[in-house]
Every structure is written in C-alpha cells, then in structure tokens.
Design a protein around this motif. Structure first.
Motif, PDB file in Angstrom:
ATOM      1  N   UNK A 119      29.088  -9.636 -36.575  1.00  0.00           N
ATOM      2  CA  UNK A 119      29.555  -8.254 -36.674  1.00  0.00           C
ATOM      3  C   UNK A 119      31.012  -8.148 -37.087  1.00  0.00           C
ATOM      4  N   UNK A 120      31.778  -9.234 -36.993  1.00  0.00           N
ATOM      5  CA  UNK A 120      33.151  -9.194 -37.490  1.00  0.00           C
ATOM      6  C   UNK A 120      33.222  -9.504 -38.982  1.00  0.00           C
ATOM      7  N   UNK A 121      32.105  -9.921 -39.586  1.00  0.00           N
ATOM      8  CA  UNK A 121      32.015 -10.191 -41.026  1.00  0.00           C
ATOM      9  C   UNK A 121      30.611  -9.811 -41.476  1.00  0.00           C
ATOM     10  N   UNK A 122      30.335  -8.526 -41.513  1.00  0.00           N
ATOM     11  CA  UNK A 122      28.974  -8.067 -41.783  1.00  0.00           C
ATOM     12  C   UNK A 122      28.531  -8.399 -43.209  1.00  0.00           C
ATOM     13  N   UNK A 123      27.272  -8.824 -43.371  1.00  0.00           N
ATOM     14  CA  UNK A 123      26.754  -9.148 -44.700  1.00  0.00           C
ATOM     15  C   UNK A 123      26.261  -7.909 -45.435  1.00  0.00           C
ATOM     16  N   UNK A 124      27.088  -6.869 -45.450  1.00  0.00           N
ATOM     17  CA  UNK A 124      26.704  -5.584 -46.018  1.00  0.00           C
ATOM     18  C   UNK A 124      27.790  -5.090 -46.964  1.00  0.00           C
ATOM     19  N   UNK A 135      24.377  -1.121 -30.186  1.00  0.00           N
ATOM     20  CA  UNK A 135      23.693  -0.780 -28.936  1.00  0.00           C
ATOM     21  C   UNK A 135      23.883  -1.917 -27.930  1.00  0.00           C
ATOM     22  N   UNK A 136      24.913  -1.815 -27.108  1.00  0.00           N
ATOM     23  CA  UNK A 136      25.290  -2.837 -26.134  1.00  0.00           C
ATOM     24  C   UNK A 136      25.600  -4.181 -26.792  1.00  0.00           C
ATOM     25  N   UNK A 137      25.899  -4.167 -28.077  1.00  0.00           N
ATOM     26  CA  UNK A 137      26.150  -5.421 -28.786  1.00  0.00           C
ATOM     27  C   UNK A 137      27.622  -5.808 -28.806  1.00  0.00           C
ATOM     28  N   UNK A 138      28.498  -4.991 -28.196  1.00  0.00           N
ATOM     29  CA  UNK A 138      29.912  -5.362 -28.084  1.00  0.00           C
ATOM     30  C   UNK A 138      30.253  -5.879 -26.686  1.00  0.00           C
ATOM     31  N   UNK A 139      29.268  -5.974 -25.800  1.00  0.00           N
ATOM     32  CA  UNK A 139      29.573  -6.257 -24.381  1.00  0.00           C
ATOM     33  C   UNK A 139      30.027  -7.690 -24.143  1.00  0.00           C
ATOM     34  N   UNK A 140      29.822  -8.591 -25.103  1.00  0.00           N
ATOM     35  CA  UNK A 140      30.273  -9.976 -24.957  1.00  0.00           C
ATOM     36  C   UNK A 140      31.550 -10.247 -25.757  1.00  0.00           C
ATOM     37  N   UNK A 145      38.104  -8.877 -30.818  1.00  0.00           N
ATOM     38  CA  UNK A 145      36.865  -8.954 -31.579  1.00  0.00           C
ATOM     39  C   UNK A 145      36.299  -7.571 -31.859  1.00  0.00           C
ATOM     40  N   UNK A 146      36.342  -6.678 -30.868  1.00  0.00           N
ATOM     41  CA  UNK A 146      35.841  -5.322 -31.074  1.00  0.00           C
ATOM     42  C   UNK A 146      36.665  -4.604 -32.133  1.00  0.00           C
ATOM     43  N   UNK A 147      37.977  -4.857 -32.171  1.00  0.00           N
ATOM     44  CA  UNK A 147      38.819  -4.269 -33.199  1.00  0.00           C
ATOM     45  C   UNK A 147      38.369  -4.731 -34.588  1.00  0.00           C
ATOM     46  N   UNK A 203      40.238   2.005 -29.770  1.00  0.00           N
ATOM     47  CA  UNK A 203      40.020   0.885 -30.693  1.00  0.00           C
ATOM     48  C   UNK A 203      39.313   1.370 -31.944  1.00  0.00           C
ATOM     49  N   UNK A 204      38.245   2.134 -31.781  1.00  0.00           N
ATOM     50  CA  UNK A 204      37.494   2.629 -32.935  1.00  0.00           C
ATOM     51  C   UNK A 204      38.320   3.621 -33.747  1.00  0.00           C
ATOM     52  N   UNK A 205      39.136   4.415 -33.053  1.00  0.00           N
ATOM     53  CA  UNK A 205      39.921   5.436 -33.738  1.00  0.00           C
ATOM     54  C   UNK A 205      40.957   4.878 -34.690  1.00  0.00           C
TER      55      UNK A 205
END
Length: 243
Positions: A119-124, A135-140, A145-147, A203-205
């Motif tokens: 998710x820090x280097x999305x293949x998109x 969906x609860x995929x940032x909890x680890x 990393x979330x930034x 962080x998201x903002x």
C-alpha cells in the motif's frame, strides 16, 4: 509471483488489476500467508455477520462513486469486502501484500480483479480509482507508513474520488498498542496500532484528502477498543501535484 487472472471482470478492472510482485513488509506478509486458509474458514467469505453500521458504510461508499468507476479495496485480504462491494454492483480491484491471502481471494471471489502490492507503493496508475477503501488495513502500520499510504491513496484516486478508512480507535497511534502473536489458530507477529480519529484525519489531510464524515462505534464482543470509520474526498488538485 503472479496469479491466474480472475474471470468475468470488466475491461476497466482488468486494466487496473494488472499483477505485480509484492514488495516490503515481510513480517506482515509472512503472518498473513500463514493464516490465509484458517482466516477464510473462521471468518467466512461474506460480510453478512458484520455489524450493521459497517455494511451501511460500505453502502455509502458504493453509492458515492460515479457510475462505471473502479473502487480499490486496498489491503483486501481474502476479498470479503471486495466481494461485498461487487455484489452491490460496484467494479472493484483488490490489492494485498500477501500472496496467500490473494490466492484465497481469487478462489472465493472470481468476479473481482486482484493485484499483489504494497500500500505504500500501489501497483495502480495515477487517478485510476473513483473510490478506495482501507478496511482495517492500516492497523499494523506506523504513522510514517500510514503517511506514505495516504500519499498513494491520494495519487491513485481521481479528483473528487472517495476514500473510506476503517481502523481501531485509541489514545495514541505513535507506537503499537499491542502485539498479536497468535491468530486464527496460527503463530503470527503483527503490531496493532490504535489511533485517535483526529490523528488519522490529520495524516490523511496532509495529502489533499478532506474528511466528509466519521463514525465511531463502541467495542462489541471481544473487541478491546472502539472502532472508527472515516470518509474522505480527494481534492480537485493535490498540493504539489500536476494532476
């Protein structure tokens, strides 16, 4: 490593869901590879047993994206949420770090496109998604990393695109609140972060993602903390971006 392409997906989903090898996060990836099959057996394929508010939020996400737009389930795991959204008539691509989880996802949700990636280097491609879900995929993941994830969420969303982040609420997200060492009948090693809602929104903002709604639910059953869900919308133009 690549996986057999899913069946009966739209051309847009096939374009978005081109497969690449996952990178980074070996401890998290290895833990979820270990539990993939047992997770699927214990949790199931659908969302019917989940809290009513969670299904309601997913309904809002489905209703908020433009017709024909693709929604990315980022950190999709075994594809339960992606499959649920597909059932609501949304075109979906799921991305996950764990090859084991993706094998289960492709097997159990053949009408969804899946891609392997961090998710820090999305293949998109930039601006390819009309909506995205973490969906609860940032909890680890740490704040740093979330930034990095937030920057990627903003990059892959089209201007005006919708983002939904579900997470565990807690007083301080600067360090793991606990470590998960056994789950779904298997040994794992996973940090668990619990963040204040305002901290996550800050962080998201920083990446041009504006909060539009938030829901906080008190703990149920074996949950230790409240659960949060925040909806964001990507700005028409992100600061420092040419898009």
């Amino acid at each position: 490593m690549s996986f057999p392409p899913p069946r009966a997906v739209t051309s847009a989903e096939e374009t978005v869901g081109s497969l690449v090898a996952p990178e980074g996060g070996p401890a998290v990836r290895g833990s979820y590879d270990t539990v993939a099959e047992s997770y699927a057996e214990l949790v199931g394929q659908g969302m019917e047993a989940e809290a009513l508010w969670e299904r309601a939020v997913l309904g809002v996400v489905a209703a908020s994206v433009a017709a024909g737009a693709v929604v990315g389930d980022l950190g999709c795991g075994t594809g339960r949420v992606a499959g649920y959204l597909r059932g609501l008539g949304v075109s979906v691509v799921g991305v996950d770090l764990s090859p084991g989880m993706l094998r289960v996802a492709a097997r159990d949700h053949a009408h969804v496109a899946f891609a392997a990636g961090d998710m820090t280097r999305l293949p998109l491609a930039t601006g390819v998604l009309g909506g995205a879900l973490a969906w609860y995929s940032t909890v680890h993941s740490s704040d740093e990393q979330v930034d990095a994830m937030a920057a990627e969420f903003a990059r892959v969303l089209a201007p005006g695109g919708v983002l939904c982040v579900a997470f565990k609420v807690g007083p301080d997200g600067s360090a793991p609140a606990s470590w998960l060492l056994h789950a779904y009948g298997r040994p794992v090693r996973l940090p668990v972060y619990r963040r204040p809602v305002d901290e996550l929104c800050a962080i998201l903002g920083r990446h041009g993602l504006t909060e539009t709604a938030r829901v906080v639910r008190q703990p149920e059953d074996r949950e230790a903390t409240p659960q949060g869900c925040v909806l964001f919308r990507r700005a028409a133009r992100v600061a420092g971006s040419a898009s």
